[in-house]
Design a protein around this motif. Structure first.
Motif, PDB file in Angstrom:
ATOM      1  N   SER A   1    -110.644 -27.135  34.966  1.00 55.68           N
ATOM      2  CA  SER A   1    -109.629 -27.538  33.998  1.00 55.68           C
ATOM      3  C   SER A   1    -108.733 -26.360  33.637  1.00 55.68           C
ATOM      4  O   SER A   1    -107.522 -26.503  33.493  1.00 55.68           O
ATOM      5  N   LEU A   2    -109.360 -25.203  33.494  1.00 54.92           N
ATOM      6  CA  LEU A   2    -108.579 -23.988  33.209  1.00 54.92           C
ATOM      7  C   LEU A   2    -107.519 -23.762  34.283  1.00 54.92           C
ATOM      8  O   LEU A   2    -106.362 -23.478  33.989  1.00 54.92           O
ATOM      9  N   THR A   3    -107.943 -23.921  35.543  1.00 54.98           N
ATOM     10  CA  THR A   3    -107.023 -23.729  36.662  1.00 54.98           C
ATOM     11  C   THR A   3    -105.875 -24.724  36.588  1.00 54.98           C
ATOM     12  O   THR A   3    -104.705 -24.354  36.764  1.00 54.98           O
ATOM     13  N   VAL A   4    -106.220 -25.981  36.339  1.00 53.11           N
ATOM     14  CA  VAL A   4    -105.175 -27.008  36.286  1.00 53.11           C
ATOM     15  C   VAL A   4    -104.191 -26.719  35.160  1.00 53.11           C
ATOM     16  O   VAL A   4    -102.970 -26.788  35.344  1.00 53.11           O
ATOM     17  N   VAL A   5    -104.730 -26.360  33.999  1.00 56.81           N
ATOM     18  CA  VAL A   5    -103.851 -26.069  32.863  1.00 56.81           C
ATOM     19  C   VAL A   5    -102.964 -24.867  33.182  1.00 56.81           C
ATOM     20  O   VAL A   5    -101.759 -24.866  32.885  1.00 56.81           O
ATOM     21  N   GLY A   6    -103.540 -23.858  33.838  1.00 53.20           N
ATOM     22  CA  GLY A   6    -102.763 -22.679  34.220  1.00 53.20           C
ATOM     23  C   GLY A   6    -101.619 -23.063  35.149  1.00 53.20           C
ATOM     24  O   GLY A   6    -100.466 -22.648  34.961  1.00 53.20           O
ATOM     25  N   ALA A   7    -101.938 -23.860  36.145  1.00 52.68           N
ATOM     26  CA  ALA A   7    -100.920 -24.282  37.108  1.00 52.68           C
ATOM     27  C   ALA A   7     -99.828 -25.071  36.408  1.00 52.68           C
ATOM     28  O   ALA A   7     -98.624 -24.892  36.671  1.00 52.68           O
ATOM     29  N   LEU A   8    -100.243 -25.918  35.490  1.00 60.28           N
ATOM     30  CA  LEU A   8     -99.284 -26.744  34.757  1.00 60.28           C
ATOM     31  C   LEU A   8     -98.364 -25.861  33.913  1.00 60.28           C
ATOM     32  O   LEU A   8     -97.146 -26.083  33.833  1.00 60.28           O
ATOM     33  N   TRP A   9     -98.957 -24.861  33.301  1.00 64.13           N
ATOM     34  CA  TRP A   9     -98.175 -23.952  32.465  1.00 64.13           C
ATOM     35  C   TRP A   9     -97.130 -23.232  33.317  1.00 64.13           C
ATOM     36  O   TRP A   9     -95.958 -23.140  32.950  1.00 64.13           O
ATOM     37  N   LEU A  10     -97.557 -22.743  34.491  1.00 61.96           N
ATOM     38  CA  LEU A  10     -96.614 -22.070  35.395  1.00 61.96           C
ATOM     39  C   LEU A  10     -95.490 -23.024  35.774  1.00 61.96           C
ATOM     40  O   LEU A  10     -94.316 -22.648  35.795  1.00 61.96           O
ATOM     41  N   PHE A  11     -95.875 -24.270  36.060  1.00 65.15           N
ATOM     42  CA  PHE A  11     -94.896 -25.278  36.482  1.00 65.15           C
ATOM     43  C   PHE A  11     -93.856 -25.511  35.388  1.00 65.15           C
ATOM     44  O   PHE A  11     -92.655 -25.556  35.654  1.00 65.15           O
ATOM     45  N   ILE A  12     -94.311 -25.613  34.169  1.00 60.52           N
ATOM     46  CA  ILE A  12     -93.378 -25.940  33.086  1.00 60.52           C
ATOM     47  C   ILE A  12     -92.595 -24.715  32.619  1.00 60.52           C
ATOM     48  O   ILE A  12     -91.417 -24.813  32.288  1.00 60.52           O
ATOM     49  N   GLU A  13     -93.235 -23.562  32.653  1.00 62.06           N
ATOM     50  CA  GLU A  13     -92.568 -22.370  32.135  1.00 62.06           C
ATOM     51  C   GLU A  13     -91.764 -21.623  33.198  1.00 62.06           C
ATOM     52  O   GLU A  13     -90.833 -20.881  32.877  1.00 62.06           O
ATOM     53  N   ARG A  14     -92.124 -21.776  34.454  1.00 62.12           N
ATOM     54  CA  ARG A  14     -91.544 -20.896  35.455  1.00 62.12           C
ATOM     55  C   ARG A  14     -90.664 -21.605  36.503  1.00 62.12           C
ATOM     56  O   ARG A  14     -90.019 -20.946  37.293  1.00 62.12           O
ATOM     57  N   THR A  15     -90.675 -22.937  36.524  1.00 65.11           N
ATOM     58  CA  THR A  15     -89.839 -23.598  37.537  1.00 65.11           C
ATOM     59  C   THR A  15     -88.598 -24.190  36.861  1.00 65.11           C
ATOM     60  O   THR A  15     -88.574 -24.390  35.643  1.00 65.11           O
ATOM     61  N   SER A  16     -87.618 -24.476  37.665  1.00 68.26           N
ATOM     62  CA  SER A  16     -86.378 -24.995  37.091  1.00 68.26           C
ATOM     63  C   SER A  16     -86.605 -26.421  36.580  1.00 68.26           C
ATOM     64  O   SER A  16     -86.036 -26.825  35.571  1.00 68.26           O
ATOM     65  N   PHE A  17     -87.469 -27.156  37.270  1.00 69.19           N
ATOM     66  CA  PHE A  17     -87.751 -28.512  36.792  1.00 69.19           C
ATOM     67  C   PHE A  17     -88.475 -28.454  35.444  1.00 69.19           C
ATOM     68  O   PHE A  17     -88.210 -29.246  34.544  1.00 69.19           O
ATOM     69  N   GLY A  18     -89.358 -27.470  35.345  1.00 68.17           N
ATOM     70  CA  GLY A  18     -90.054 -27.272  34.079  1.00 68.17           C
ATOM     71  C   GLY A  18     -89.087 -26.985  32.955  1.00 68.17           C
ATOM     72  O   GLY A  18     -89.243 -27.456  31.825  1.00 68.17           O
ATOM     73  N   LEU A  19     -88.042 -26.226  33.287  1.00 65.35           N
ATOM     74  CA  LEU A  19     -87.013 -25.906  32.292  1.00 65.35           C
ATOM     75  C   LEU A  19     -86.349 -27.187  31.794  1.00 65.35           C
ATOM     76  O   LEU A  19     -86.129 -27.363  30.593  1.00 65.35           O
ATOM     77  N   VAL A  20     -86.056 -28.083  32.740  1.00 61.44           N
ATOM     78  CA  VAL A  20     -85.424 -29.346  32.366  1.00 61.44           C
ATOM     79  C   VAL A  20     -86.350 -30.145  31.457  1.00 61.44           C
ATOM     80  O   VAL A  20     -85.912 -30.730  30.465  1.00 61.44           O
ATOM     81  N   ILE A  21     -87.631 -30.136  31.786  1.00 62.89           N
ATOM     82  CA  ILE A  21     -88.594 -30.860  30.950  1.00 62.89           C
ATOM     83  C   ILE A  21     -88.579 -30.307  29.531  1.00 62.89           C
ATOM     84  O   ILE A  21     -88.506 -31.052  28.547  1.00 62.89           O
ATOM     85  N   ARG A  22     -88.622 -28.986  29.431  1.00 65.22           N
ATOM     86  CA  ARG A  22     -88.650 -28.380  28.096  1.00 65.22           C
ATOM     87  C   ARG A  22     -87.375 -28.714  27.326  1.00 65.22           C
ATOM     88  O   ARG A  22     -87.409 -29.007  26.141  1.00 65.22           O
ATOM     89  N   ALA A  23     -86.268 -28.653  28.059  1.00 64.28           N
ATOM     90  CA  ALA A  23     -84.992 -28.960  27.405  1.00 64.28           C
ATOM     91  C   ALA A  23     -84.967 -30.424  26.966  1.00 64.28           C
ATOM     92  O   ALA A  23     -84.514 -30.750  25.872  1.00 64.28           O
ATOM     93  N   GLY A  24     -85.462 -31.286  27.848  1.00 64.24           N
ATOM     94  CA  GLY A  24     -85.459 -32.717  27.552  1.00 64.24           C
ATOM     95  C   GLY A  24     -86.282 -33.046  26.324  1.00 64.24           C
ATOM     96  O   GLY A  24     -85.951 -33.948  25.555  1.00 64.24           O
ATOM     97  N   ALA A  25     -87.349 -32.297  26.126  1.00 62.11           N
ATOM     98  CA  ALA A  25     -88.194 -32.533  24.956  1.00 62.11           C
ATOM     99  C   ALA A  25     -87.442 -32.162  23.689  1.00 62.11           C
ATOM    100  O   ALA A  25     -87.629 -32.757  22.636  1.00 62.11           O
TER     101      ALA A  25
END
Lengths: 299, 411, 342
Positions: free
Chosen positions: A158-182
């Protein structure tokens, strides 16, 4: 170390109980994140989240029966639930955009009935037995007592999955869109990004996480059509306590709930279920937006 | 939505309603008593966590109806089973019971699969003086507060089951006993049964932990129990709670030092739980392998197999059969379907339907019957249904019941 | 431009409460019907047991209709989504149930006791919950109601705990100059209807009062209502408590009807039932809750008799309702009538 004790409980036992709480929390975190993402971004209260959890577990267990590989199930279950989530968003949830918060709620409530009953028809009423895969069976001596290997794996995974998810949301451009959309869907729209695609993806992602949590929980309890019902309530608590739409909040709240459950089980075992709701009420009254939630956006 | 079905029901409803308004209810009841089929209402939780058990109850009950009808019925009257889904919800069960009594005018009620539901059906039925034969475990239904003259209890109760298992296990497996029980009346009743049975063998209770009913995870209770290293761990819970707690107790390695005991070991739970149940000892009212030693069990299983493609009846299924049969035999013995006469006849019934001799105790209408002690296995099965070994049988004996005075019945 | 995400529209609500008098014939009829809404509702309820599948179900629907009506005051008319109303239904049920089973009180007094207990619970929950808004309000009420649930669950000597409260038996109701055999289902129906009718009348009076208008103002735009000088928070609290009292009365009647109180009455799934019934019938409509309660119960009852897979159909029908009949049954009927009238 055995002679030290707090409140009548040896320190060893308290430490072991803490690890138990973290393992419990790992599942809470995964279901909580999915629900929180969907809610935080889309304002959709997904009442079918527990059903996705359950169907994910069934898909995984069913595939395990065919392939004999738990690892394959671990990939296939979230994938299948992600796809199902995409379809549900596209066909059922999207027509409701612009309506009240209660419409998607009622719809996903109906959907959960359909999903549970479909599983009953397909797999029977009693549920299927399922245990940890042979390579993850047995207990490990942690120095403070024996602890099941599978639950340790659960924490690490679970730690690994959460880490990967965090990288995805914080470090990718799509993640940026998600954060902005929120934060502000209108602005994202004005910037020329089609917000509905973001919502589609987020709904799929949330359902995939529910499916993953389902197959991870399956070796702990086997699978039954009703296994998602308590999970839905627990996921809500995690979401509310952590703050809706907050990834870090869901992680913090999931672990917190797990540890609260574990510690209450030790001190006042019959109060464990009440403790969850008391915690939620307390947080809501003291800090309505949750531990790490943003103010304003949803109030 | 507006299918022919709905309309028909609406019409039926209004017809019944106007009939009711025209005729005095008492008149209707006596009219129903004279002709037409003998109706037995059968509320069971077809949907919900015990759907599998409930379906088995229905199948077995239908078998009892079929046998009765094929033997010519009663004075030319056939029996009919009216199955209703109580959804495992006491409120729903009360509403369905009212429907069965007021609209369908059933002569008798049999059914129930949880203590709360069974008590709810009983409360509605006794007020309207309709015989209700409960096929769900409960200690409360024996007590004077809930008992009515029309109340019968075909199932075992927690006191009998836990007692029999305790008397078997404690002398063999050791004195240091831990309890992990579901925190509701049913769980508490089983713990009480064990403790009473344990007095004779001088058990020492090292932990008595109550978990919330329907908990999805038991890991938080288990390290503490494991640290105590008890000789026996009694899991006083039911159904899904039992499956999960046994699976997780196994996972935490408790079986290394401790004998796991589940007072009511369900056939369906064992099948849902798989090999995690290995070596778990428990009690049951019926297990199909009883046919190896008891002829009536053999006959019952054979009829069940013939009717349902070779399937064997489960414990709760068999209770569906026995519950209906007891009432119908009562009718035959009474020579009437009138409540008072059937009650008296059932009180005097001494029978062997499917598991050896059984009879109702007069004061609380509890069925005095045998308790089977079984152990779960997953290796060397003859058929997939061959999941238990019968370790022993405690024969029917009133001594194993709580006394009538204790339950509040006046002599 | 794509529409805003769901949820943002909650505060706006759907203005269906009172049909606006139109120039057409239908409009005039609707206006007339709206003036006599209590009489029309009662006329329907008087006839209802004659068309319902069985009377016990009709009583259930009556009680659930009152429950949904009380819930609708908060949800449909004030715009507050609560997930905690099971605590009031349950509070009312336990209040009257305990009064009868443990203290042998007269059923009429038991109804008062139940309603009082529910009102107290609503006041306590309301004071705390009213500080939050939107979905947080829903979650706060859910969490608080579950705390109430566990308190009642654990008070086993009073409530029977998991086994439920039994022994609420009222075979005969004696009032001055009147003796009613409540074991006769028709008599029971009309006795319950007498109480429900009174509540419906009170409810209607409340809606037409300045207070009712203020509630709708809050629903339409809380900020504007505040600016107009309304004490919004206090009005919300009062609405919450009245809503709780009505649901409590429904619970008290249910206890007498079923002669038991299951602990499930207080579970959050029962709160969900109120939301479902209000939405099915049409939130913010006067008659909608009864239509919603009837549809909900008849669907579940009818389908459960037909198939053990009734949940599949119930679920599918819910989905279809949301997609195609978002105003709810009664809301849709009113909207259609209004359209054809102009």
């Amino acid at each position: 170390m055995n002679d030290i004790s707090i409140g009548g409980f040896p320190l060893d036992l308290l430490a072991l109980q803490l690890v138990t709480g973290v393992a419990l929390g790992a599942i809470y975190v995964l279901v909580g994140i999915g629900l929180s993402l969907i809610f935080g971004l889309m304002n959709v209260v997904n009442f079918a989240h527990g059903a996705f959890f359950m169907v994910g577990a069934y898909v995984g267990v069913f595939l395990y029966g065919y392939t004999g590989s738990f690892w394959l199930s671990l990939v296939a279950a979230p994938l299948a639930m992600g796809l199902l989530g995409l379809a549900v968003e596209r066909v059922l949830v999207r027509p409701l955009y612009g309506r009240g918060i209660d419409d998607p709620l009622l719809l996903t409530f109906g959907l959960s009935y359909v999903m549970v009953e479909s599983v009953r028809i397909a797999f029977g009423l009693t549920g299927l037995p399922f245990g940890a895969p042979p390579e993850l069976r047995g207990a490990v001596d942690l120095g403070i007592g024996y602890f099941p290997l599978y639950r340790l794996f659960l924490i690490a995974f679970s730690l690994t999955v959460v880490g990967a998810l965090w990288l995805f949301i914080e470090r990718t451009s799509f993640g940026l869109v998600i954060r902005a959309g929120a934060r502000d869907p209108q602005i994202v729209q004005v910037l020329g990004i089609e917000i509905s695609k973001v919502w589609l993806a987020v709904f799929g992602l949330g359902c995939a996480l529910a499916g993953l949590a389902g197959i991870l929980a399956a070796p702990l309890q086997g699978v039954t059509p009703e296994m998602g019902i308590p999970v839905l309530a627990e996921a809500f608590v995690v979401t509310v306590v952590g703050g809706m739409g907050s990834l870090a909040g869901a992680v913090l709240a999931g672990l917190l709930v797990g540890i609260v459950v574990a510690m209450t089980s030790l001190v006042a075992p019959d109060m464990t279920k009440m403790a969850i709701f008391a915690l939620m009420a307390l947080v809501l009254l003291v800090r309505p937006r949750g531990l790490l939630g943003r103010a304003g956006a949803l109030g | 939505m507006t299918t022919g079905f709905d309309r028909r029901r609406l019409l039926q409803g209004s017809a019944a309603a106007s009939a009711l308004a025209l005729a005095a209810p008492a008149l209707l009841r006596s009219a129903a008593a004279q002709g037409g089929p003998i109706k037995i209402g059968f509320p069971v939780p077809l949907t919900g966590a015990f759907g599998a058990e409930a379906n088995d109850q229905v199948r077995a009950a239908q078998l009892a109806i079929k046998e009765f009808n094929e033997a010519g019925g009663f004075q030319g009257r056939q029996a009919e089973l009216l199955v209703r889904d109580d959804k495992l919800n006491p409120g729903e069960a009360a509403g369905r019971t009212l429907e069965l009594i007021e609209k369908d005018k059933v002569n008798f009620l049999v059914g129930g699969l949880s203590a709360a539901v069974t008590l709810s059906i009983n409360n509605v039925a006794r007020e309207r003086r309709v015989i209700y034969n409960s096929i769900s475990q409960s200690d409360a239904i024996n007590e004077a507060k809930d008992f009515g003259r029309t109340t019968f209890h075909e199932a075992l109760n927690p006191h009998m089951t836990a007692g029999a298992v305790g008397r078997y296990v404690f002398p063999k497996s050791g004195k240091r006993v831990a309890f992990l029980s579901a925190d509701y009346a049913y769980g508490h009743e089983m713990v009480r049964g064990f403790k009473r049975a344990g007095e004779a063998s001088g058990i020492e209770v090292v932990a008595d932990i109550r978990h919330p009913i329907g908990a999805s995870d038991y890991s938080a209770f288990l390290p503490r129990i494991a640290a105590l290293k008890p000789d026996v761990l009694c899991l006083c819970n039911f159904g899904r709670d039992q499956v999960v707690s046994i699976q997780q107790a196994t996972e935490f390695g408790l079986k290394r030092n401790t004998k796991l005991v589940a007072p009511v070991l369900l056939f369906t739970s064992r099948k849902a739980g798989g090999e995690a149940f290995d070596g778990v000892i428990g009690g049951t009212s019926y297990y199909w392998r009883l046919e190896d030693t008891v002829p009536s069990a053999k006959a019952f299983n054979d009829r069940f197999r013939a009717a349902y493609n070779g399937a064997v009846p489960s414990d709760y299924g068999a209770l569906g059969y026995a519950g209906v049969r007891s009432v119908l035999e009562g009718v035959k013995a009474a020579g009437s379907v009138e409540t008072d006469k059937v009650v008296t006849a059932m009180e005097g019934l001494k029978a062997d339907f499917y598991k050896g001799p059984q009879s109702f105790r007069k004061c609380d209408h509890q069925l005095v019957q045998s308790v089977l002690i079984v152990e779960s296995k997953s290796k060397g099965l003859k058929t997939p249904d061959d999941v238990f070994t019968i370790l022993g049988t405690e024969g029917p004996d009133e001594r194993f019941l709580r006394g009538c005075d204790e339950l509040g019945h006046k002599a | 431009m794509s529409p805003p995400a769901p949820g943002h529209a909650l505060a706006q609500g759907t203005p269906l409460a009172a049909p606006r008098p139109g120039s057409g014939r239908t409009g005039r009829w609707l206006a007339l019907a709206s003036r006599h809404r209590v009489a029309l509702t009662l006329a329907f309820l008087v006839v209802f047991p004659w068309i319902a599948p069985y009377q016990a179900l009709a009583v259930n629907i009556l009680v659930l209709g009152l429950y949904a009506l009380g819930f609708n005051l908060l949800f449909g008319y004030t715009g507050l989504l609560s997930f905690g109303h099971a605590a009031f239904l349950g509070g009312g049920a336990y209040g009257s149930g305990i009064a009868i089973a443990h203290y042998g009180l007269h059923p009429a007094l038991a109804l008062v006791a139940g309603t009082l207990l529910a009102t107290l619970i609503a006041a306590a929950m309301g004071v705390l919950a009213i500080r939050t808004r939107g979905i947080y309000f829903a979650m706060t009420t859910l969490a608080l109601s579950m705390c109430v649930y566990y308190v009642f669950y654990r008070a086993e000597s009073f409530t029977g705990g998991e086994n439920g409260l039994r022994g609420i038996n009222v075979p005969v109701l004696t009032l001055p100059g009147l003796r009613l055999d409540l074991l006769d289902p028709m008599v029971k129906y009309y006795a319950v209807l007498a109480v429900v009718g009174g509540a419906v009348w009170l409810f209607s009076r409340l809606l037409s009062s300045p207070f009712g208008a203020a509630l709708e103002a809050i629903r339409e735009n809380e900020g504007r209502a505040q600016a107009c000088g309304y004490d919004v928070r206090r009005m919300k609290l009062v609405a919450f408590v009245i809503s709780g009292a009505l649901c409590g009365l429904a619970g008290a009647l249910q206890a007498i009807h079923l002669s038991i109180v299951p602990i499930e009455t207080m579970h959050y799934s029962t709160s969900g039932q109120a939301v479902m019934m209000a939405l099915l019938g049409g939130m913010g409509t006067f008659f909608g809750p009864f239509i919603g309660a009837a549809t909900f119960s008849l669907l579940q009852d009818g389908l459960a008799t037909l198939t053990s897979h009734w949940q599949l159909f119930v679920g599918a029908i819910f989905i279809a309702f949301v997609l195609f009949l978002p105003l709810g049954i009664w809301g849709e009927v009113l909207a259609r009538l209004r359209r054809t009238g102009w």
